[in-house]
Design an enzyme around this catalytic site. Structure first.
Site, PDB file in Angstrom:
ATOM      1  N   TYR A 142       0.823  -1.211   0.000  1.00  0.00           N
ATOM      2  CA  TYR A 142       0.000   0.000   0.000  1.00  0.00           C
ATOM      3  C   TYR A 142       0.860   1.266   0.000  1.00  0.00           C
ATOM      4  CZ  TYR A 142      -4.634  -2.003   0.793  1.00  0.00           C
ATOM      5  OH  TYR A 142      -5.831  -2.653   0.667  1.00  0.00           O
ATOM      6  N   LYS A 196       2.966 -15.373   2.422  1.00  0.00           N
ATOM      7  CA  LYS A 196       3.189 -16.110   1.177  1.00  0.00           C
ATOM      8  C   LYS A 196       4.683 -16.434   1.112  1.00  0.00           C
ATOM      9  CE  LYS A 196       1.728 -17.797  -2.785  1.00  0.00           C
ATOM     10  NZ  LYS A 196       0.818 -18.957  -2.884  1.00  0.00           N
ATOM     11  N   ASP A 228      -3.153 -18.308   0.379  1.00  0.00           N
ATOM     12  CA  ASP A 228      -4.162 -18.987  -0.446  1.00  0.00           C
ATOM     13  C   ASP A 228      -4.876 -20.063   0.358  1.00  0.00           C
ATOM     14  OD1 ASP A 228      -1.710 -20.289  -0.379  1.00  0.00           O
ATOM     15  OD2 ASP A 228      -1.769 -20.960  -2.465  1.00  0.00           O
ATOM     16  N   ASP A 252      -6.333  -6.925   4.068  1.00  0.00           N
ATOM     17  CA  ASP A 252      -7.447  -6.265   3.388  1.00  0.00           C
ATOM     18  C   ASP A 252      -8.376  -7.329   2.802  1.00  0.00           C
ATOM     19  OD1 ASP A 252      -8.975  -4.207   2.126  1.00  0.00           O
ATOM     20  OD2 ASP A 252      -7.962  -4.701   0.247  1.00  0.00           O
ATOM     21  N   ASP A 256     -12.217  -8.929   4.535  1.00  0.00           N
ATOM     22  CA  ASP A 256     -13.517  -8.922   3.847  1.00  0.00           C
ATOM     23  C   ASP A 256     -14.115 -10.328   3.841  1.00  0.00           C
ATOM     24  OD1 ASP A 256     -13.366  -6.211   3.193  1.00  0.00           O
ATOM     25  OD2 ASP A 256     -14.082  -6.540   1.141  1.00  0.00           O
TER      26      ASP A 256
HETATM   27  C1  IPM Z   1     -10.339  -1.140   3.861  1.00  0.00           C
HETATM   28  C2  IPM Z   1     -10.582  -0.559   2.491  1.00  0.00           C
HETATM   29  C3  IPM Z   1      -9.423   0.345   2.146  1.00  0.00           C
HETATM   30  C4  IPM Z   1      -8.163  -0.496   2.166  1.00  0.00           C
HETATM   31  C5  IPM Z   1      -9.563   1.097   0.816  1.00  0.00           C
HETATM   32  C6  IPM Z   1     -10.840   1.882   0.750  1.00  0.00           C
HETATM   33  C7  IPM Z   1      -8.376   1.961   0.518  1.00  0.00           C
HETATM   34  O1  IPM Z   1     -10.756  -1.563   1.562  1.00  0.00           O
HETATM   35  O2  IPM Z   1     -10.272  -0.355   4.822  1.00  0.00           O
HETATM   36  O3  IPM Z   1     -10.232  -2.354   3.972  1.00  0.00           O
HETATM   37  O4  IPM Z   1      -7.848  -1.171   1.179  1.00  0.00           O
HETATM   38  O5  IPM Z   1      -7.470  -0.484   3.199  1.00  0.00           O
HETATM   39 MG    MG Z   2     -10.842  -3.524   2.389  1.00  0.00          MG
END
Ligand code: IPM
Ligand code: MG
Length: 365
Positions: A142, A196, A228, A252, A256
């Site tokens: 990032y 990884k 993975d 990240d 999710d």
């Molecule tokens: C998160 C989001 C952010 C990230 C984006 C919006 C930059 O996806 O907070 O997980 O990738 O960190």
């Molecule tokens: Mg995210």
């Protein structure tokens, strides 16, 4: 006591979910006699529209002077065409960096009341899901060197290329690993460290550093898992995970996934912490532009982020628990926003959900 909270309403549903969380702060303040002061600041698309940049300097200054920061969500299709450093997301990355919030704590918990919203098979889900993803937040790909070298229009075709760099120092790995060890000490004493290392040097350094630190936390078991495989194991057998320690990018993605297996990204909170008490608290979900301004958003993730703030930044554990209890009790009554409705649910809007949770806090003994 007085607590100064900077509020970044942001874009899309951000202002709605923040407003609901502020109602909850007000209820906590009234019930437990604290004085929560809010200062609204601009970031993301809202800041671009008003000031031309996604993270105005005054926002950073006000956040730094506050005891903590609450964030709704940023981004939306309106700002999609902008170059990377001027996108709303650049504001989010910028504030994380400016406040040195290197540790992102993302709990993914399957609440009893929401078992039916879990998309996994009942025999898997019934073993329970209670995971904390500890994601490194201010390093890695990032923030590594990146570049697009435009070589289009050449005689021998388009030779344009682009790159992004994943780079971690021992110190960066150590400080995030320390957070994971500390959190694990208070939980199941098990860390799954995701990397990884079969391909990446940065992952091999990650692994080595995490294990060396294990000497200082001998009662914690550390298991390495390739990313993975981790993505697969999260849906196959989520109950094996307790604390997941990982890099910015893997975190990240996996956070999710961890959120979605609980069936309800609309209820999951997060904290971003640095060395001190100041933290930035935000829902895991995004700005959901498709339902913005319609009072349909689920404010629970932001309300639970407020609960994390009370506990982690202010040390108000009783108040934090009271907010969580109020959320649970409203959900147990099958009062739901549209995203988590079930058969027989009473569906309410964002504002009403906030009001009901606030009332529950005031009513509780
Ligand atoms: C998160 C989001 C952010 C990230 C984006 C919006 C930059 O996806 O907070 O997980 O990738 O960190
Ligand atoms: Mg995210």
């Amino acid at each position: 006591m007085e607590y100064k909270i900077a509020v970044i309403d942001g874009d899309g549903i951000g202002p709605e979910v923040c407003a609901a969380a502020l109602q909850v702060f007000d209820a906590v303040g009234k019930k437990y006699r604290h004085d929560f002061r809010f200062e609204h600041v601009l970031m993301g698309g809202a800041a671009i529209d008003k000031t031309g940049v996604p993270l105005p300097k005054t926002t950073v200054d006000i956040c730094k002077k506050s005891n903590s920061v609450l964030l709704g969500a940023v981004g939306g299709p309106k700002w999609d065409g902008l170059p990377g450093h001027l996108r709303p997301e650049a504001g989010l990355l910028g504030i994380r960096k400016a406040l040195n919030l290197y540790a992102n704590i993302r709990p993914a918990v399957l609440l009893n009341a929401l078992k039916k919203t879990c998309p996994l098979r009942a025999d898997i889900r019934d073993n329970g899901i209670n995971i904390i993803v500890v994601r490194e937040l201010t390093g890695g790909i990032y923030f590594g060197k990146r570049k697009t070298v435009d070589k289009s229009g050449g005689a021998d075709g388009d030779k344009t290329y682009a790159y992004d760099t994943e780079k971690y120092s021992v110190d960066e790995i150590k400080r995030i690993a320390v957070k994971a060890y500390e959190i694990a000490s208070k939980r199941q004493k098990k860390i799954i460290s995701v990397d990884k290392a079969n391909v990446l040097d940065s992952s091999r350094l990650w692994r080595k550093t995490v294990h060396e630190l294990n000497a200082e936390y001998p009662d914690i078991e550390v298991v390495d898992m390739l990313v993975d495989n981790a993505a697969m194991q999260l849906v196959k057998n989520p109950s094996q995970f307790d604390v997941v320690l990982t890099s910015n990018m893997f975190g990240d993605i996996l956070s999710d996934e961890a959120a979605m297996i609980t069936g309800s990204i609309g209820i999951l909170a997060s904290a971003s912490l640095g060395g001190g008490n100041l933290g930035l608290y935000e829902p895991i979900h995004g700005s959901a532009p498709d339902i913005a301004g319609q009072d349909k958003a689920n404010p629970v993730a932001t309300i639970l982020s407020a609960a994390m703030m009370l506990g982690m930044s202010f040390g108000l554990d009783r108040e934090s628990a009271a907010v969580e209890a109020a959320v649970n009790s409203v959900l147990e009554k099958n009062i739901r926003t549209a995203d988590i409705k079930e058969a027989g649910s009473t569906v309410v809007g964002c504002k009403e959900m906030g009001t009901l949770i606030a009332e529950e806090i005031l009513k509780a003994h």
